[in-house]
Write an enzyme that holds these catalytic residues in place. Structure first.
Site, PDB file in Angstrom:
ATOM      1  NE  ARG A 168      -3.252  -0.948  14.908  1.00 59.33           N
ATOM      2  CZ  ARG A 168      -4.352  -0.367  15.375  1.00 59.33           C
ATOM      3  NH1 ARG A 168      -5.444  -0.288  14.631  1.00 59.33           N
ATOM      4  NH2 ARG A 168      -4.366   0.172  16.568  1.00 59.33           N
ATOM      5  CB  SER A 217       2.510  -2.180  18.581  1.00 64.90           C
ATOM      6  OG  SER A 217       2.136  -1.354  19.654  1.00 64.90           O
ATOM      7  CD  GLU A 287       0.485  -3.045  14.605  1.00 63.42           C
ATOM      8  OE1 GLU A 287      -0.014  -3.405  15.706  1.00 63.42           O
ATOM      9  OE2 GLU A 287       0.681  -1.852  14.309  1.00 63.42           O
TER      10      GLU A 287
HETATM   11  C1  LIG Z   1       6.524   5.386  17.814  1.00 64.17           C
HETATM   12  C2  LIG Z   1       5.469   4.715  16.979  1.00 64.17           C
HETATM   13  C3  LIG Z   1       4.164   4.698  17.414  1.00 64.17           C
HETATM   14  C4  LIG Z   1       3.162   4.076  16.650  1.00 64.17           C
HETATM   15  N1  LIG Z   1       1.876   4.094  17.106  1.00 64.17           N
HETATM   16  C5  LIG Z   1       0.910   3.528  16.352  1.00 64.17           C
HETATM   17  C6  LIG Z   1      -0.463   3.571  16.792  1.00 64.17           C
HETATM   18  O1  LIG Z   1      -0.797   4.139  17.815  1.00 64.17           O
HETATM   19  N2  LIG Z   1      -1.393   2.973  16.014  1.00 64.17           N
HETATM   20  C7  LIG Z   1      -1.076   2.357  14.837  1.00 64.17           C
HETATM   21  O2  LIG Z   1      -1.985   1.853  14.159  1.00 64.17           O
HETATM   22  N3  LIG Z   1       0.208   2.304  14.401  1.00 64.17           N
HETATM   23  C8  LIG Z   1       1.191   2.872  15.125  1.00 64.17           C
HETATM   24  N4  LIG Z   1       2.490   2.826  14.683  1.00 64.17           N
HETATM   25  C9  LIG Z   1       2.811   2.079  13.447  1.00 64.17           C
HETATM   26  C10 LIG Z   1       2.828   2.936  12.178  1.00 64.17           C
HETATM   27  O3  LIG Z   1       3.151   4.285  12.461  1.00 64.17           O
HETATM   28  C11 LIG Z   1       1.482   2.884  11.454  1.00 64.17           C
HETATM   29  O4  LIG Z   1       1.170   1.578  11.029  1.00 64.17           O
HETATM   30  C12 LIG Z   1       1.491   3.808  10.223  1.00 64.17           C
HETATM   31  O5  LIG Z   1       0.189   3.922   9.717  1.00 64.17           O
HETATM   32  C13 LIG Z   1       2.415   3.304   9.132  1.00 64.17           C
HETATM   33  O6  LIG Z   1       2.552   4.329   8.168  1.00 64.17           O
HETATM   34  P1  LIG Z   1       3.854   4.392   7.255  1.00 64.17           P
HETATM   35  O7  LIG Z   1       3.604   5.422   6.220  1.00 64.17           O
HETATM   36  O8  LIG Z   1       5.076   4.601   8.081  1.00 64.17           O
HETATM   37  O9  LIG Z   1       3.830   2.933   6.648  1.00 64.17           O
HETATM   38  P2  LIG Z   1       5.025   2.025   6.165  1.00 64.17           P
HETATM   39  O10 LIG Z   1       5.739   1.405   7.318  1.00 64.17           O
HETATM   40  O11 LIG Z   1       5.868   2.769   5.185  1.00 64.17           O
HETATM   41  O12 LIG Z   1       4.189   0.878   5.425  1.00 64.17           O
HETATM   42  C14 LIG Z   1       3.361   0.021   6.195  1.00 64.17           C
HETATM   43  C15 LIG Z   1       2.645  -0.957   5.261  1.00 64.17           C
HETATM   44  O13 LIG Z   1       1.789  -0.230   4.405  1.00 64.17           O
HETATM   45  C16 LIG Z   1       2.145  -0.446   3.037  1.00 64.17           C
HETATM   46  N5  LIG Z   1       1.970   0.836   2.340  1.00 64.17           N
HETATM   47  C17 LIG Z   1       2.654   1.988   2.542  1.00 64.17           C
HETATM   48  N6  LIG Z   1       2.179   2.949   1.726  1.00 64.17           N
HETATM   49  C18 LIG Z   1       1.188   2.371   0.999  1.00 64.17           C
HETATM   50  C19 LIG Z   1       0.310   2.864  -0.026  1.00 64.17           C
HETATM   51  N7  LIG Z   1       0.378   4.112  -0.467  1.00 64.17           N
HETATM   52  N8  LIG Z   1      -0.602   2.012  -0.539  1.00 64.17           N
HETATM   53  C20 LIG Z   1      -0.684   0.727  -0.103  1.00 64.17           C
HETATM   54  N9  LIG Z   1       0.140   0.200   0.835  1.00 64.17           N
HETATM   55  C21 LIG Z   1       1.059   1.028   1.390  1.00 64.17           C
HETATM   56  C22 LIG Z   1       3.592  -0.898   3.064  1.00 64.17           C
HETATM   57  O14 LIG Z   1       3.919  -1.670   1.917  1.00 64.17           O
HETATM   58  C23 LIG Z   1       3.616  -1.702   4.345  1.00 64.17           C
HETATM   59  O15 LIG Z   1       3.091  -2.999   4.116  1.00 64.17           O
HETATM   60  C24 LIG Z   1       3.504   3.442  15.426  1.00 64.17           C
HETATM   61  C25 LIG Z   1       4.841   3.462  14.986  1.00 64.17           C
HETATM   62  C26 LIG Z   1       5.809   4.103  15.745  1.00 64.17           C
HETATM   63  C27 LIG Z   1       7.229   4.134  15.240  1.00 64.17           C
END
Ligand SMILES: Cc1cc2nc3c(=O)[nH]c(=O)nc-3n(C[C@H](O)[C@H](O)[C@H](O)COP(=O)(O)OP(=O)(O)OC[C@H]3O[C@@H](n4cnc5c(N)ncnc54)[C@H](O)[C@@H]3O)c2cc1C
Length: 295
Positions: A168, A217, A287
């Protein structure tokens, strides 16, 4: 900046609440809110916006934005930066592409490997930043190259070797953000790929509180254990702070029942952390990314 970003440009808004941009449905306003339509437009925005604070968001599925919001520009790639193409055997996805769309696109194009992303409700950019993973796979396993942008709007092509990739985590020695990724994937069977996607989604439906506002998580798994198991063994399922509650279904999820503030959620995260440490001796670390100002 106004010459480059006209007031009439609907991709820029002022004082937009970020609650609508996070899966926890909480978060105060950003001074400036920008959905970049293209990488070139983003580069122009950054070179004009200069040294002010930036908050990068994809779908906000791993981020807790505090109730006071963010003093600076929120750059939201979801809804912008959405190009998804296949050239030869390389799939190129811009940062704002939803992971579910990428997974289906690859399977339908006859490539295997990224099916596990189908149930992760984030964008490519957020997944690269978090090294998102599930079922024993992580996104960086399949990355051939990424394009990044710095705060002056300079775009560069980088490889996995330029980042420190871990559980992560994808750290760079530079200040840069992801604007696209190229994936080289093994050939696969479309029907089998789509079946694996359905299987991933079915497992999530069985094990996670799918119809609720949450951020997946909350805590990282400590070495050799699971945060959810520790929280459950500490008897904390159902623990509540205002409208935020530890999911009775999956102990590592915190649910916003509808009325929670970011402060409720942050307080509950702190209480879970303290109680787990008291009862098991293990200090869990979040996380989820906690950003912005308190109300
Ligand atoms: C129901 C549910 C299930 C999930 N299951 C999983 C799972 O199985 N495995 C897992 O790993 N995660 C899981 N997640 C967490 C999440 O979906 C992941 O971490 C996902 O990759 C985050 O993507 P996001 O676009 O929503 O990121 P955001 O929440 O918008 O951003 C997350 C981080 O990344 C940074 N960021 C965003 N975009 C960029 C960019 N373009 N360049 C650099 N930094 C950036 C942000 O500043 C922040 O620090 C889950 C979440 C939910 C709600």
């Amino acid at each position: 900046m106004s010459a480059l970003i006209p007031e009439a440009d609907t991709t820029v808004r002022y004082g937009e609440r970020l609650a609508g941009r996070t899966t926890w449905r909480v978060g105060g306003p950003a001074d400036l809110f920008y959905v970049p339509p293209t990488i070139a437009a983003l580069a122009a925005f950054l070179s004009a916006y200069r040294d002010r604070p930036l908050l990068w968001l994809g779908l906000g599925s791993n981020t807790l934005v505090r109730d006071g919001g963010f003093r600076g520009a929120a750059i939201v790639t979801a809804g912008g930066l959405g190009d998804l193409t296949l050239a030869g055997a390389t799939v190129r996805a811009e940062a704002g592409v939803p992971l579910a769309k990428l997974a289906r696109f690859c399977a339908q194009a006859g490539y295997a490997g990224l099916e596990f992303l189908a149930g992760i409700p984030g964008t490519v950019g957020g997944a690269l930043a978090m090294n998102a993973g599930a079922g024993g796979h992580e996104i960086w396993e399949y990355v051939a190259a990424v394009e990044t942008i710095d705060r002056h709007g300079r775009v560069d092509t980088r490889t996995r070797a330029d980042f420190e990739i871990a559980y992560r985590r994808a750290a760079s020695s530079r200040e840069e953000w992801f604007v696209s990724a190229s994936f080289v994937l093994p050939a696969g069977d479309t029907e089998a790929g789509m079946a694996r996607i359905r299987e991933h989604l079915a497992i999530r439906n069985r094990t996670q509180p799918m119809q609720t506002a949450n951020a997946g998580s909350v805590f990282r798994n400590p070495p050799g254990d699971h945060a959810g198991r520790l929280i459950e063994s500490a008897g904390l399922k159902g623990l509540r702070e205002g409208g935020a509650v530890v999911s009775p279904r999956h102990a590592n999820f915190i649910i916003n029942e509808g009325t929670a503030s970011a402060a409720d959620i942050e307080c509950l995260i702190g209480r879970v952390q303290a109680l787990v440490q008291q009862r098991t001796g293990i200090l869990l670390s979040p996380e989820v990314k906690i950003v912005g100002d308190a109300a």
